[in-house]
Design a protein around this motif. Structure first.
Motif, short mmCIF file in Angstrom:
data_model
loop_
_atom_site.label_atom_id
_atom_site.label_comp_id
_atom_site.label_asym_id
_atom_site.label_seq_id
_atom_site.Cartn_x
_atom_site.Cartn_y
_atom_site.Cartn_z
N ASP A 77 -6.03 -3.93 8.11
CA ASP A 77 -5.59 -2.79 7.47
C ASP A 77 -5.38 -1.43 7.95
OD1 ASP A 77 -7.69 -3.83 5.50
OD2 ASP A 77 -9.35 -3.16 5.57
N ASP A 92 -0.47 4.36 0.82
CA ASP A 92 -0.29 5.13 2.22
C ASP A 92 -0.04 5.11 3.64
OD1 ASP A 92 -2.09 3.03 1.89
OD2 ASP A 92 -4.15 4.48 2.18
N ILE A 93 0.99 4.73 3.32
CA ILE A 93 1.49 4.00 4.87
C ILE A 93 2.49 5.43 5.24
CG2 ILE A 93 3.47 2.64 5.73
CD1 ILE A 93 3.16 0.51 3.99
N PRO A 97 0.72 -1.14 0.21
CA PRO A 97 -0.28 -0.01 -0.03
C PRO A 97 0.75 1.20 -0.47
CG PRO A 97 -0.78 -1.37 1.70
CD PRO A 97 0.32 -1.61 1.35
N LYS A 105 -1.45 0.65 7.51
CA LYS A 105 -1.30 1.63 6.57
C LYS A 105 -0.56 3.01 8.09
CE LYS A 105 -5.25 1.39 3.82
NZ LYS A 105 -6.44 2.30 3.83
#
Length: 410
Positions: A159, A131-132, A129, A163
């Motif tokens: 989830d 948007d970490i 992902p 993130k």
């Protein structure tokens, strides 16, 4: 292209390492700055990414070793929550190449890495992902679970940790009779750096499950704060993160969520529980001599240095242990100081979840428990500790203590 990353918090290093490997870089990570210096000597990295505030040897001392002692021009990037102008100026005067302030996006870190040392020719195919967030602090979260097989919102937890770097979840299985333990163990697969299962073979109640989990997490290295949260996520993880932001920015020792109805908040309680809650809070304020609106919200964050004070000894009640925590804090620090280090923060969202373990019958018992707490901790002020088995727990005695108002005024 080789990178050496040094940070005393492993939870920060893991997502950084994974993303840079994804991009095709070779990377070694180290949580001990002295060992990091040894690795620098043998690994000969093209880039060193380092935190400033570390025990034993600070990041600035590592920079001095590379620039002043080794006379090396290895690229150096500081990744730190220390945003003081003097520290930033000292870093650049020593010859660092970049200074990034936590929290920040992992995407930005990788973009700056590419600018400093270029892009590998053969990136890996693993896609993570984008948007970490690399956090400034690391937080342990204890989640007590009893027969949560059908209610546990596993995906919301997984989830969130993907993130939000810097979180470690500790699920405490409180002697569940269903398949909760199996569900929790499945959660840890591939996530053991971020999720732990603490198993209590016998059901001891929420108070003891939280206590065991908090004491266990307090022993783990690299955590700045430790809190607890209900498994049904009646308080969601975003609101919990807001509590963490408050304790991080201000000089509090405990920040407690509060389910206060206010404009812009989504607080959903059924009418009966709301009336009972108001009744409880009247007596609780008399016990604590504090104007807390909601001690019983199942979302709280603690500084590590008050964990032993708050959770070191067993609680005398199964449900209203939150009141005991605050009472222990007032006895230890004094009422005036306690008011300065305790913060009640309104939540933006709280939704009553179906399947709650607390029944109306239990609510009636809680009133008796409040009397028990008032009597027990009143004696703690002036007499040696009372053995728990010396307390009378018969229903008649509990009810008498609950309705005898003089116990609440002292």
């Amino acid at each position: 292209m080789k990178i050496l990353a040094i940070d005393d918090q492993k939870l920060v290093l893991i997502p950084l390492e994974n993303r840079l490997k994804e991009l095709g870089y070779e990377i070694l990570t180290e949580t001990n700055s002295l060992r990091g210096i040894e690795l620098y000597e043998s690994y000969h990295p093209d880039l060193v990414i380092i935190d400033i505030n570390m025990p034993l040897v600070s990041g600035i001392e590592v920079v001095k070793h590379i620039r002043n002692i080794k006379k090396s021009d290895t690229a150096i990037m500081i990744l730190s929550g220390n945003t003081g102008d003097d520290m930033i100026t000292e870093g650049f005067n020593l010859g660092i190449n970049d200074y990034l302030k936590k929290p920040l996006s992992l995407v930005e870190v990788c973009a700056r890495v590419k600018r400093l040392i270029g892009v590998p020719e053969t990136p890996n195919k693993v896609i993570l992902p984008k948007d970490i967030i690399i956090q400034q602090r690391c937080v342990g979260v204890v989640i007590p679970c009893y027969n949560e097989e059908k209610r546990l919102l596993s995906k919301k937890f997984t989830d969130f940790i993907v993130k939000n770097s810097g979180y470690h979840l500790c699920f405490v299985n409180d002697g569940s009779k269903d398949k909760t333990l199996r569900v929790l163990k499945d959660l840890t697969k591939g996530r053991k750096d971020f999720i732990t299962v603490y198993n209590c073979e016998k059901n001891g109640g929420k108070a003891e499950a939280v206590r065991q989990g908090m004491l266990y997490m307090a022993k783990q290295k690299g955590l700045d704060y430790i809190g607890f949260l209900d498994a049904d996520l009646s308080t969601d993880l975003t609101d919990f993160d807001n509590l963490v932001s408050t304790i991080e920015k201000f000089n509090y020792k405990i920040v407690s969520g509060s389910r206060i109805n206010r404009m812009g908040a989504n607080i959903s309680k059924d009418a009966a529980r709301n009336i009972i809650s108001l009744t409880f809070n009247f007596f609780i304020r008399k016990i604590l001599k504090m104007s807390f609106k909601d001690t019983q919200c199942g979302a709280k964050v603690f500084s590590k240095d008050v964990i032993e004070i708050s959770f070191g000894k067993k609680f005398i009640t199964r449900w209203v242990f939150d009141v005991e925590i605050f009472r222990r804090i007032t006895l230890h620090f004094g009422l005036r100081k306690a008011k300065q280090i305790l913060c009640e923060q309104p939540l933006k969202r709280w939704i009553h979840a179906n399947g709650s373990k607390l029944s109306i019958k239990d609510s009636i018992k809680i009133m008796g428990n409040l009397g028990k707490i008032a009597w027990f901790y009143r004696r703690q002020r002036s007499k040696p500790p009372v053995k728990l088995n010396s307390l009378k727990t018969g229903n008649s005695n509990i009810l008498k203590s609950a309705i005898n108002i003089r116990y609440f005024f002292y």
